[in-house]
Write a protein that holds these residues in place. Structure first.
Motif, PDB file in Angstrom:
ATOM      1  N   HIS A  10      30.865  77.502  16.919  1.00  0.00           N
ATOM      2  CA  HIS A  10      29.724  76.840  16.289  1.00  0.00           C
ATOM      3  C   HIS A  10      29.028  75.910  17.283  1.00  0.00           C
ATOM      4  CE1 HIS A  10      27.297  74.853  13.217  1.00  0.00           C
ATOM      5  NE2 HIS A  10      27.662  73.706  13.762  1.00  0.00           N
ATOM      6  N   PHE A  11      29.813  75.105  17.978  1.00  0.00           N
ATOM      7  CA  PHE A  11      29.184  74.134  18.882  1.00  0.00           C
ATOM      8  C   PHE A  11      28.627  74.802  20.132  1.00  0.00           C
ATOM      9  CE2 PHE A  11      31.643  71.268  16.186  1.00  0.00           C
ATOM     10  CZ  PHE A  11      30.592  70.442  15.796  1.00  0.00           C
TER      11      PHE A  11
ATOM     12  N   GLY B 143      22.485  78.422  22.011  1.00  0.00           N
ATOM     13  CA  GLY B 143      21.878  79.551  21.306  1.00  0.00           C
ATOM     14  C   GLY B 143      22.800  80.750  21.256  1.00  0.00           C
ATOM     15  N   PRO B 144      22.557  81.665  20.317  1.00  0.00           N
ATOM     16  CA  PRO B 144      23.481  82.785  20.125  1.00  0.00           C
ATOM     17  C   PRO B 144      23.563  83.743  21.303  1.00  0.00           C
ATOM     18  CG  PRO B 144      21.570  82.952  18.644  1.00  0.00           C
ATOM     19  CD  PRO B 144      21.497  81.605  19.291  1.00  0.00           C
ATOM     20  N   GLN B 145      22.424  83.992  21.974  1.00  0.00           N
ATOM     21  CA  GLN B 145      22.471  84.983  23.057  1.00  0.00           C
ATOM     22  C   GLN B 145      23.314  84.493  24.232  1.00  0.00           C
ATOM     23  OE1 GLN B 145      18.049  85.172  22.516  1.00  0.00           O
ATOM     24  NE2 GLN B 145      18.356  87.144  23.537  1.00  0.00           N
ATOM     25  N   GLU B 146      23.037  83.263  24.664  1.00  0.00           N
ATOM     26  CA  GLU B 146      23.782  82.701  25.780  1.00  0.00           C
ATOM     27  C   GLU B 146      25.256  82.514  25.391  1.00  0.00           C
ATOM     28  OE1 GLU B 146      23.294  82.338  28.802  1.00  0.00           O
ATOM     29  OE2 GLU B 146      24.803  80.865  29.456  1.00  0.00           O
ATOM     30  N   ALA B 147      25.487  82.129  24.113  1.00  0.00           N
ATOM     31  CA  ALA B 147      26.870  81.960  23.664  1.00  0.00           C
ATOM     32  C   ALA B 147      27.629  83.273  23.786  1.00  0.00           C
ATOM     33  CB  ALA B 147      26.897  81.466  22.217  1.00  0.00           C
TER      34      ALA B 147
ATOM     35  N   SER C 238      28.414  72.392   8.355  1.00  0.00           N
ATOM     36  CA  SER C 238      28.778  71.808   9.658  1.00  0.00           C
ATOM     37  C   SER C 238      29.121  70.335   9.534  1.00  0.00           C
ATOM     38  CB  SER C 238      27.643  72.015  10.662  1.00  0.00           C
ATOM     39  OG  SER C 238      26.442  71.535  10.125  1.00  0.00           O
ATOM     40  N   ALA C 239      28.913  69.749   8.345  1.00  0.00           N
ATOM     41  CA  ALA C 239      29.191  68.316   8.168  1.00  0.00           C
ATOM     42  C   ALA C 239      30.568  68.040   7.583  1.00  0.00           C
ATOM     43  CB  ALA C 239      28.127  67.694   7.263  1.00  0.00           C
ATOM     44  N   ILE C 240      31.318  69.055   7.229  1.00  0.00           N
ATOM     45  CA  ILE C 240      32.557  68.783   6.491  1.00  0.00           C
ATOM     46  C   ILE C 240      33.804  69.087   7.301  1.00  0.00           C
ATOM     47  CG2 ILE C 240      31.445  69.227   4.278  1.00  0.00           C
ATOM     48  CD1 ILE C 240      33.145  71.868   4.207  1.00  0.00           C
ATOM     49  N   SER C 241      33.645  69.183   8.626  1.00  0.00           N
ATOM     50  CA  SER C 241      34.791  69.627   9.415  1.00  0.00           C
ATOM     51  C   SER C 241      35.922  68.620   9.429  1.00  0.00           C
ATOM     52  CB  SER C 241      34.350  69.901  10.839  1.00  0.00           C
ATOM     53  OG  SER C 241      33.850  68.706  11.396  1.00  0.00           O
ATOM     54  N   VAL C 242      35.590  67.349   9.317  1.00  0.00           N
ATOM     55  CA  VAL C 242      36.637  66.344   9.431  1.00  0.00           C
ATOM     56  C   VAL C 242      37.066  65.923   8.041  1.00  0.00           C
ATOM     57  CG1 VAL C 242      37.244  64.077  10.271  1.00  0.00           C
ATOM     58  CG2 VAL C 242      35.785  65.564  11.623  1.00  0.00           C
ATOM     59  N   ASP C 243      38.326  66.073   7.778  1.00  0.00           N
ATOM     60  CA  ASP C 243      38.848  65.776   6.453  1.00  0.00           C
ATOM     61  C   ASP C 243      40.016  64.814   6.616  1.00  0.00           C
ATOM     62  OD1 ASP C 243      40.968  67.420   4.172  1.00  0.00           O
ATOM     63  OD2 ASP C 243      39.355  66.048   3.672  1.00  0.00           O
ATOM     64  N   GLY C 244      39.764  63.561   6.326  1.00  0.00           N
ATOM     65  CA  GLY C 244      40.819  62.581   6.507  1.00  0.00           C
ATOM     66  C   GLY C 244      40.832  62.088   7.933  1.00  0.00           C
ATOM     67  N   ARG C 245      41.698  61.141   8.193  1.00  0.00           N
ATOM     68  CA  ARG C 245      41.622  60.429   9.461  1.00  0.00           C
ATOM     69  C   ARG C 245      41.952  61.321  10.649  1.00  0.00           C
ATOM     70  NH1 ARG C 245      44.373  54.728  10.127  1.00  0.00           N
ATOM     71  NH2 ARG C 245      45.720  55.728   8.624  1.00  0.00           N
TER      72      ARG C 245
ATOM     73  N   PRO D  87      35.545  83.902  10.933  1.00  0.00           N
ATOM     74  CA  PRO D  87      34.510  83.047  10.340  1.00  0.00           C
ATOM     75  C   PRO D  87      34.806  81.546  10.467  1.00  0.00           C
ATOM     76  CG  PRO D  87      35.015  84.855   8.852  1.00  0.00           C
ATOM     77  CD  PRO D  87      35.993  84.935   9.987  1.00  0.00           C
ATOM     78  N   GLY D  88      33.733  80.801  10.662  1.00  0.00           N
ATOM     79  CA  GLY D  88      33.840  79.341  10.576  1.00  0.00           C
ATOM     80  C   GLY D  88      34.339  78.661  11.828  1.00  0.00           C
ATOM     81  N   ASN D  89      34.526  79.421  12.889  1.00  0.00           N
ATOM     82  CA  ASN D  89      35.155  78.862  14.088  1.00  0.00           C
ATOM     83  C   ASN D  89      34.368  77.673  14.652  1.00  0.00           C
ATOM     84  OD1 ASN D  89      35.458  78.817  17.222  1.00  0.00           O
ATOM     85  ND2 ASN D  89      37.312  79.787  16.427  1.00  0.00           N
ATOM     86  N   ARG D  90      35.124  76.608  14.936  1.00  0.00           N
ATOM     87  CA  ARG D  90      34.522  75.355  15.355  1.00  0.00           C
ATOM     88  C   ARG D  90      33.946  75.441  16.778  1.00  0.00           C
ATOM     89  NH1 ARG D  90      36.548  71.000  18.185  1.00  0.00           N
ATOM     90  NH2 ARG D  90      35.640  68.990  17.610  1.00  0.00           N
TER      91      ARG D  90
END
Lengths: 411, 411
Positions: free
Chosen positions: B39-40, B46-50, B110-117, B33-36
């Motif tokens: 996701h991109f 799209g899911p089918q082509e992915a 999808s907006a919280i992936s970056v945490d800190g510098r 779950p949650g794989n970056r």
């Protein structure tokens, strides 16, 4: 006069003229503590001339009327000298603002008179004098001090926490200040005494008849090992009003105030309000949400999340008070600075805030060489510790306290 | 294909093509779950082509390798359709992001992936699909919801508070979301059920084998009266890693998260971190400072005084969550706005902040016709409620969530 001069000879270091001391005593005896009109009168013309005008009815009507009703037909100078002699016989010292041992922090009280847009707290001005029992200099005893306060109706939990805080602070060389009341106050004093430390009870009555009488054994120990102090002359009775006015002294004397337990409407919350207004550290100990005795602490934390810090023990209190307020009483040795003890990132941020003017968080971050995120995350905690102030344009060094006092709007 | 199509006919409203649903199932089954990267990839094509590229080894090496080791020699489409048929027989529904009932709040992840510098949380991206047991639509059930979480090793005090919160929230028509764990989670679920309310358990394993087994009676009731959900397919085992990744779903589904009891290093604190990152309301219940079970709550409040609110009961929770987050699920009736329910001074200040750009506190105060002191005192609480954001130059309206998601820096 000669009798009076002999009578105050126990205040060994005082070089303050006897007339000044007597004038302060008279002013502190015939007007209730913290009076605004009296404060500015003394600021304007000094204590002797202020007393002369007051006795002559040559001042604001209300002030003169109140003073004259107390004076009756007595000469205020004679009454003051008699009071000083009486105090001396009781072993009570007199300390006036002109004395070297007067705690500097008390002058901050003149800066907090205006609270909100149209409300004026009139009774927040500094004491005219302090009456003291105990073997310590006031300035030294209050230099490194924390006020530990709370409800009279404490729970076992609150009493335990107050005693632990009192012990822990005293054990590490900090003075524990409180109000001598039943409950949390008494537990804090006792904790400090148990550690062999120094504790100060600030009373809302004369130091010769400390209230409540059921704490008399405690008061005797405090007078022997610590200090009993009051701005009210010996013989004064405690009145409800005087407790609230007294609270400003508890807040002003210490670097920070810890609220241990309080109901929603406890008078102890007023001490917290004074601490916040004075930009002292205001701290509160949480407790079970099922306990009404912790409601006041939780409300302080909820209503003032930016100004009241949650603390769970003595280490957390020391972490906060150990860093700020060293300007309240200058250390004799070397240039100790407010910001000593910061970690390197905090130090970079602190150094990046200009000495004059206001800088945006982005500008501070750029100057410090840290990310904006780090700056935004850490600047508020520097402000909480009193090292910076947040202003509409960004961040600034705090104004020196005296300048703030002068600049405070008077209505 | 015809068997699979019949098998998902219980998802009555779905008009999502079967190939899309099967692709989502396959993607959610062969990658944790949650794989970056995944996701991109799905965002891009799209899911089918992915899925086609993943199965063909035509993607980032690590992702393909992981997926292929799970797939073995199986065809992912066949496996997905078989899984869907199996779930259907178990009474488990499949909900995919393309479905109307998909909870909109999950896209905030999808907006919280970056945490800190320099630190990147790679596993915070939205689920590919959710497996659901229970008689409610996901979007409706989560519209007005609060997550109540905490330690497995609770005290009597914490269990009491969690049950009271669960009951009180459900009694007022709010859904109670938690993780189904022993301790605080279970007490919150039980409280909600006792009120005859709706509760959702978000699992870190398949909904057909909810963990821990000792809560099985509770899970059965939740599945009958509320919802059991998981992004992991039926049959999945709970792994330590999966609990932490699951926590982001608990935080994202609700308007706010309440931490009831937690040790300093409790996994529940990670849910609080996600809630903060997602700009959901993060709340913590204080407790006795003598209880190690409350240390995590106190640390949350101490470390994030600007982002975590102290709450002592259900009314205070409702006061916060009742005001914000209505954009998570649009109300069908009329123009309910985020700032409904503000008192008049707060409303003046809110209205005075420009729709675009940043205004200094002084400018906001002038525009609102209130004193700077009042503005400075109240603006932070508007920010705490998520109605405004504080920026280096002053105060601004929060960026729309989708814009924030797009603008979030990706490394």
């Amino acid at each position: 006069m000669s009798t009076a001069q002999e009578s105050t000879s126990t205040a060994q270091e005082s070089t303050v003229p006897e007339r000044v001391r007597a004038a302060r005593v008279a002013l502190g005896s015939v007007v209730e503590p913290g009076n605004r009109t009296l404060h500015f009168l003394v600021e304007q013309c000094g204590p002797q001339e202020a007393l002369r005008r007051l006795a002559a009815g040559d001042t604001a009507d209300a002030l003169s009327a109140a003073a004259r009703s107390r004076l009756g037909s007595h000469d205020p100078w004679t009454a003051a000298l008699r009071l000083m002699a009486h105090a001396d016989r009781l072993g009570v010292r007199l300390v006036v603002p002109e004395d070297p041992e007067w705690p500097r922090g008390l002058s901050d009280l003149s800066a907090i008179s205006v609270d909100g847009r149209d409300r004026v707290d009139r009774d927040t001005y500094p004491p005219q004098c302090l009456w003291v029992r105990g073997p310590h200099r006031l300035d030294e005893a209050t230099d490194r001090s924390v006020s530990v306060i709370g409800a009279r109706a404490n729970t076992h939990y609150g009493g335990h926490i107050a005693a632990e805080l009192g012990y822990g602070l005293a054990d590490r060389g900090w003075t524990v200040i409180s109000g001598g009341a039943y409950g949390i106050d008494a537990a804090a004093h006792r904790g400090a005494l148990a550690a062999g430390g120094l504790t100060i009870a600030v009373l809302a009555c004369g130091v010769d008849r400390p209230y409540p009488p059921s704490n008399s054994a405690l008061f005797e120990r405090v007078a022997e090992e610590g200090l009993l102090i009051s701005e009210l002359p010996p013989g004064s009775d405690p009145h409800r009003h005087r407790f609230l006015v007294r609270n400003r002294v508890i807040a002003a004397l210490s670097r920070g105030t810890v609220l241990v337990e309080a109901s929603a409407r406890s008078g102890a919350r007023q001490t917290m309000r004074r601490a916040r207004q004075l930009r002292r550290l205001a701290m509160a100990v949480p407790g079970p949400v099922t306990s009404t005795a912790s409601v006041g602490c939780h409300e302080e934390l909820r209503e003032h999340p930016h100004a009241v810090a949650l603390v769970t023990g003595v280490e957390q209190v020391l972490e906060l008070v150990g860093r700020v307020g060293v300007d309240l009483a200058p250390r004799p040795r070397g240039p100790v600075q407010d910001h000593d003890g910061l970690d390197s990132l905090d130090q970079q941020l602190f150094d990046a805030v200009p000495l004059r003017g206001v800088a945006s968080a982005a500008a501070v971050a750029a100057q410090a060489g840290v990310s904006l995120r780090d700056a935004l995350g850490r600047l508020p905690s520097l402000a909480l510790r009193g090292l910076l102030t947040e202003q509409s344009g960004g961040w600034a060094r705090p104004t020196a306290r005296r300048a703030a006092a002068r600049a405070a709007p008077i209505r």
